[in-house]
Design a protein around this motif. Sequence first.
Motif, PDB file in Angstrom:
ATOM      1  N   VAL A  40       4.011   9.200 -13.742  1.00 52.47           N
ATOM      2  CA  VAL A  40       2.671   9.762 -13.977  1.00 52.47           C
ATOM      3  C   VAL A  40       2.503  11.167 -13.391  1.00 52.47           C
ATOM      4  O   VAL A  40       1.532  11.854 -13.711  1.00 52.47           O
ATOM      5  N   ALA A  41       3.437  11.586 -12.542  1.00 55.55           N
ATOM      6  CA  ALA A  41       3.282  12.889 -11.869  1.00 55.55           C
ATOM      7  C   ALA A  41       3.000  14.047 -12.844  1.00 55.55           C
ATOM      8  O   ALA A  41       2.106  14.852 -12.590  1.00 55.55           O
TER       9      ALA A  41
ATOM     10  N   ASN B   7      -3.200  17.317 -10.201  1.00 57.70           N
ATOM     11  CA  ASN B   7      -2.764  17.343  -8.800  1.00 57.70           C
ATOM     12  C   ASN B   7      -3.740  18.161  -7.946  1.00 57.70           C
ATOM     13  O   ASN B   7      -3.370  19.132  -7.317  1.00 57.70           O
ATOM     14  N   ASP B   8      -4.973  17.721  -7.944  1.00 54.23           N
ATOM     15  CA  ASP B   8      -6.028  18.463  -7.229  1.00 54.23           C
ATOM     16  C   ASP B   8      -5.750  18.432  -5.724  1.00 54.23           C
ATOM     17  O   ASP B   8      -5.517  17.370  -5.147  1.00 54.23           O
TER      18      ASP B   8
ATOM     19  N   TYR C  68       0.839  -1.200   0.000  1.00 49.87           N
ATOM     20  CA  TYR C  68       0.000   0.000   0.000  1.00 49.87           C
ATOM     21  C   TYR C  68       0.872   1.248   0.000  1.00 49.87           C
ATOM     22  O   TYR C  68       1.808   1.363   0.804  1.00 49.87           O
ATOM     23  N   VAL C  69       0.550   2.146  -0.903  1.00 46.12           N
ATOM     24  CA  VAL C  69       1.321   3.387  -1.033  1.00 46.12           C
ATOM     25  C   VAL C  69       0.352   4.564  -1.031  1.00 46.12           C
ATOM     26  O   VAL C  69      -0.594   4.597  -1.823  1.00 46.12           O
ATOM     27  N   LEU C  70       0.592   5.493  -0.136  1.00 48.37           N
ATOM     28  CA  LEU C  70      -0.279   6.663  -0.018  1.00 48.37           C
ATOM     29  C   LEU C  70       0.395   7.861  -0.680  1.00 48.37           C
ATOM     30  O   LEU C  70       1.556   8.160  -0.398  1.00 48.37           O
ATOM     31  N   VAL C  71      -0.343   8.516  -1.597  1.00 52.99           N
ATOM     32  CA  VAL C  71       0.183   9.733  -2.229  1.00 52.99           C
ATOM     33  C   VAL C  71      -0.663  10.903  -1.752  1.00 52.99           C
ATOM     34  O   VAL C  71      -1.891  10.868  -1.875  1.00 52.99           O
ATOM     35  N   THR C  72      -0.023  11.916  -1.200  1.00 49.52           N
ATOM     36  CA  THR C  72      -0.791  13.083  -0.744  1.00 49.52           C
ATOM     37  C   THR C  72      -0.686  14.231  -1.748  1.00 49.52           C
ATOM     38  O   THR C  72      -1.584  15.055  -1.836  1.00 49.52           O
ATOM     39  N   THR C  73       0.402  14.292  -2.500  1.00 52.15           N
ATOM     40  CA  THR C  73       0.506  15.260  -3.613  1.00 52.15           C
ATOM     41  C   THR C  73       1.465  14.690  -4.671  1.00 52.15           C
ATOM     42  O   THR C  73       2.387  13.939  -4.348  1.00 52.15           O
ATOM     43  N   TYR C  74       1.180  15.063  -5.934  1.00 52.26           N
ATOM     44  CA  TYR C  74       2.042  14.608  -7.039  1.00 52.26           C
ATOM     45  C   TYR C  74       3.086  15.654  -7.427  1.00 52.26           C
ATOM     46  O   TYR C  74       4.138  15.315  -7.936  1.00 52.26           O
ATOM     47  N   ARG C  75       2.731  16.934  -7.253  1.00 51.75           N
ATOM     48  CA  ARG C  75       3.684  17.999  -7.598  1.00 51.75           C
ATOM     49  C   ARG C  75       3.716  19.009  -6.463  1.00 51.75           C
ATOM     50  O   ARG C  75       2.824  19.838  -6.413  1.00 51.75           O
TER      51      ARG C  75
END
Length: 423
Positions: A296-297, A302-303, A200-207
């Motif tokens: 993919v970033a 990046n809402d 499991y990988v959590l992304v909070t922001t891409y940029r």
Amino acid sequence: MAGKLKWVTDIEKSVLINNFEKRGWVQVTESEDWNFYWMSVQTIRNCFSVENGFRLSDDQLVNHFPNHYELTRKDLMVKNIKRYRKEQEKEGSPLAEKDENGKYLYLDFVPVTFMLPADYNLFVEEFRKSPSSTWIMKPCGKAQGKGIFLINKLSQIKKWSRDSKTSSFVSQSSKEAYVISLYIDNPLLIGGKKFDLRLYVLVTTYRPLKCYMYKLGFCRFCTVKYTPSTSELDNMFVHLTNVAIQKHGDDYNQVHGGKWTVSNLRLYLESTRGREVTDKLFHEIHWIIVQSLKAVAPVMNNDKHCFECYGYDIIIDDKLKPWLIEVNASPSLTSSTANDRILKYNLINDILNIVVPNGEIPDCKLNKLPPTEVLGHYHLLYDEEAAQADGAERDLKSRGGQPTGVKGSRAKDSGRPAMTTWK
Ligand SMILES: Nc1ncnc2c1ncn2[C@@H]1O[C@H](COP(=O)(O)OP(=O)(O)O)[C@@H](O)[C@H]1O
Ligand SMILES: [Mg+2]
């Protein structure tokens, strides 16, 4: 009740609801004012659709990025990774280094894949280069092992193409898209059985990219011993590790559900293969996850109202090379065993602690980095801002303390980065 966070979900799972209730949050309906919506991928599509024109306000948070499918659709993931590799190559990045056969040394972490029917000719060309290989056909829009089959002859794919053309009156455009990937036919076996990892990988922001790795991933084992023999190509209990498939097997174990914790795998590998290669393997797994996110970033919307917990499927081969198989936007929250229930409850608990600091009503204008104490079983996997600052500092040092200006802020990775550049 003023001041309490209002939640909605269209996924009736107790691991979610128990977590919301524990925090004293208030359940509301979709049509009321809400602050936190744990939604299915169908709902996120409607939520951000152009027709809907729905705009989220600063105190609203959802659990998917609008175009998460750039990573979580099998065809788009591969397309984005292929594009990323080309970009790295063009920029002359050391990441894009190739061996004498033209194979990427580091960026070769997804099995060779083609889209069907679009890339059929390219596939045939590749197939003919090694006609004894096995390939796996997977529908782009399905999950849980549905619609997957293995082939080792071109005639099988010709038959599939004929059948899917004639099986219904659907138009060419609505015909199901597939990917065909080289089958990893030398998986690492334990007790003679194939398994894969669910991480499991959590992304909070891409940029900038900020992602967290969950320490409590697990291995999912097949119930039947592995054989690459062509006579067993149709036996999905041998080849597909999905619990949705394996639970129908005669030898499925209800108690452990064919699962092992990642820490058990680590102990097993340390004792059978040694500490050093085990550390290297896990470092590589973390590295390919970060690379897939970097790929993919640039295309991700990046809402600031969004975060996402991805379920990564990774296969380790018998040379201890990890392969990225796919990334899921809605990893299963169904509990197949008692341990599973605890794990998934804790997973949601830890996600909520990170994305909703102190359980308070969200404020997307604030860009908080959660303190280490609230990370629970997560650890920071990659923080682009910190990596860039780190790179700039190293640059500065290597230039004898002279300010480096704009160029100096570029954190160029050289080869596979060392552990220290992850944080
Ligand atoms: N290229 C591959 N080589 C070996 N096994 C594979 C490969 N692709 C998929 N599998 C097996 O099939 C399972 C299902 O494939 P996956 O791409 O995860 O589709 P689904 O969305 O149906 O889960 C994987 O968990 C893995 O066990
Ligand atoms: Mg899968």
